[in-house]
Scaffold this motif. Structure first.
Motif: not given
Length: 388
Positions: A263-270, A317-326
């Motif tokens: 496809a042709h959108l340009a959306v990030s994981l964030d 799950a109520g356990r969101p992962i911070e995006p910067t997490t390794t």
């Protein structure tokens, strides 16, 4: 209501396999499950394997002759009837196709039952979201439409208002078709413009036979994070506030991503994560927290899909992962063992926090994204008694 989340999972769903070189590689499911495990999210939710959808359940959406055709192609792929969309390049027949497709459908139906009956507040089936399947035919890598079946089961159980929000890059055409005439279901799809992408439907003027029950935002090719988020927030919250669903069903195809090959959108994981958070919050604001979250498309099967859907599971799950997490090294080793590719190192594309301008903050008549949003608002909002 328990408030505990459910993850719908049966290892056998990885048998949904159209064969070598097909874009829908089931490794994306296995790697997602392993990443969920690496972050120990399964310790904070109930992992449930539901039964496959039986014929009576499948008939809530699909025609009996089509189910029979799927069974015949499943028993002998050489007998696939292309008049039902089976045995095509998009939907090659394979042995056991009926059984695994019914299993995936069963997970979404099981999620619907759990949420409606109160044994779970949120339920996720990332193997689901097969939104292109039609009542009488396979389409777009989809055999049985688990999303539509989950909604149909909710209606059967007594739900009077169900909202479906689809953020896959492709139009959620099969779900829209299933409920085109049913005012109890509000379908909202944000997708790449039909002029540039399969299935060439999802124009703003498609508003449902029950007028205003189908909503389509046709996004220009090349739309990135800010425009995608602006479009979502310019349409979805206001419509949900008006409709007041008893359950929110969402489809989270990861193929809006800038690395997706189809496809042709340009959306990030964030930005994908930001919409997942918004869907969770909207479920709590307008549907008493009842939320069923499904997967969908996504063909960057190592780099994108597992991270996107693990974020989805974590939020549920109520356990969101911070995006910067390794990302745990154990998962990256699993990726290499399965694919001989190097897996991503973090749970972000480096574009966090994702941001956008509210719709009220300056409509630009020369901006193609704003034109697309306004076309949708003008087509639908007056039908629902809202100001465009």
């Amino acid at each position: 209501m328990s408030g505990r989340a459910q993850l719908m999972w049966d290892q056998a769903v990885t048998g949904y396999d159209f064969g070598r070189d097909h874009p829908m590689d089931p490794v994306r499911l296995g790697l997602t499950r392993k990443l969920v495990e690496a972050f120990e999210l399964d310790r904070h939710m109930d992992v449930v394997a539901a039964q496959p959808a039986g014929d009576s359940t499948l008939r809530l959406v699909h025609r009996e002759d089509y189910i029979a055709a799927v069974k015949a192609a499943s028993a002998d792929p050489r007998a696939a009837d292309q008049s039902y969309g089976l045995g095509t390049l998009d939907d090659p027949a394979f042995a056991g196709m009926h059984e695994v497709s019914a299993l995936i459908a069963g997970q979404s139906v099981g999620a619907a039952e759990a949420v409606w009956r109160g044994s779970a507040l949120h339920a996720v089936n990332f193997a689901g979201g097969l939104h292109h399947a039609m009542p009488a035919g396979a389409s777009g890598f989809c055999i049985y439409n688990d999303a539509a079946l989950a909604i149909a089961r909710l209606l059967e159980l007594g739900a009077e208002r169900v909202a479906y929000v689809d953020v896959d890059v492709h139009h959620g055409d099969g779900v829209q078709a299933a409920f085109w005439e049913d005012p109890r279901v509000l379908t909202i799809s944000l997708h790449e413009h039909p002029a540039t992408l399969f299935p060439q439907t999802g124009w703003p003027q498609e508003t449902g036979a029950a007028e205003g029950s189908a909503v389509n935002v046709a996004l220009p090719a090349g739309t990135g994070d800010e425009g995608w988020l602006r479009a979502f927030h310019a349409v979805v919250p206001e419509l949900l506030a008006d409709f007041r669903p008893q359950v929110l069903v969402t489809q989270h195809g990861a193929d809006t991503h800038f690395e997706d090959p189809l496809a042709h959108l340009a959306v990030s994981l964030d930005a994908q994560r930001a919409v997942q958070v918004s869907c969770h919050d909207l479920a709590h604001e307008y549907a008493d927290g009842r939320w069923i979250a499904l997967g969908g498309g996504g063909y960057a099967v190592v780099e994108v899909v597992p991270r996107s859907w693990t974020h989805l599971v974590a939020i549920a799950a109520g356990r969101p992962i911070e995006p910067t997490t390794t990302i745990p090294e154990s998962w990256r080793q699993e990726v290499y063992a399965r694919t001989r590719q190097l897996g991503p190192a973090r749970m972000t594309d480096g574009r966090w926090p994702a941001s956008w301008a509210d719709w009220e903050d300056g409509y630009d008549p020369a901006d193609r994204l704003d034109q697309a949003v306004l076309a949708t608002r003008k087509a639908v909002f007056p039908l629902r008694g809202l100001l465009a």
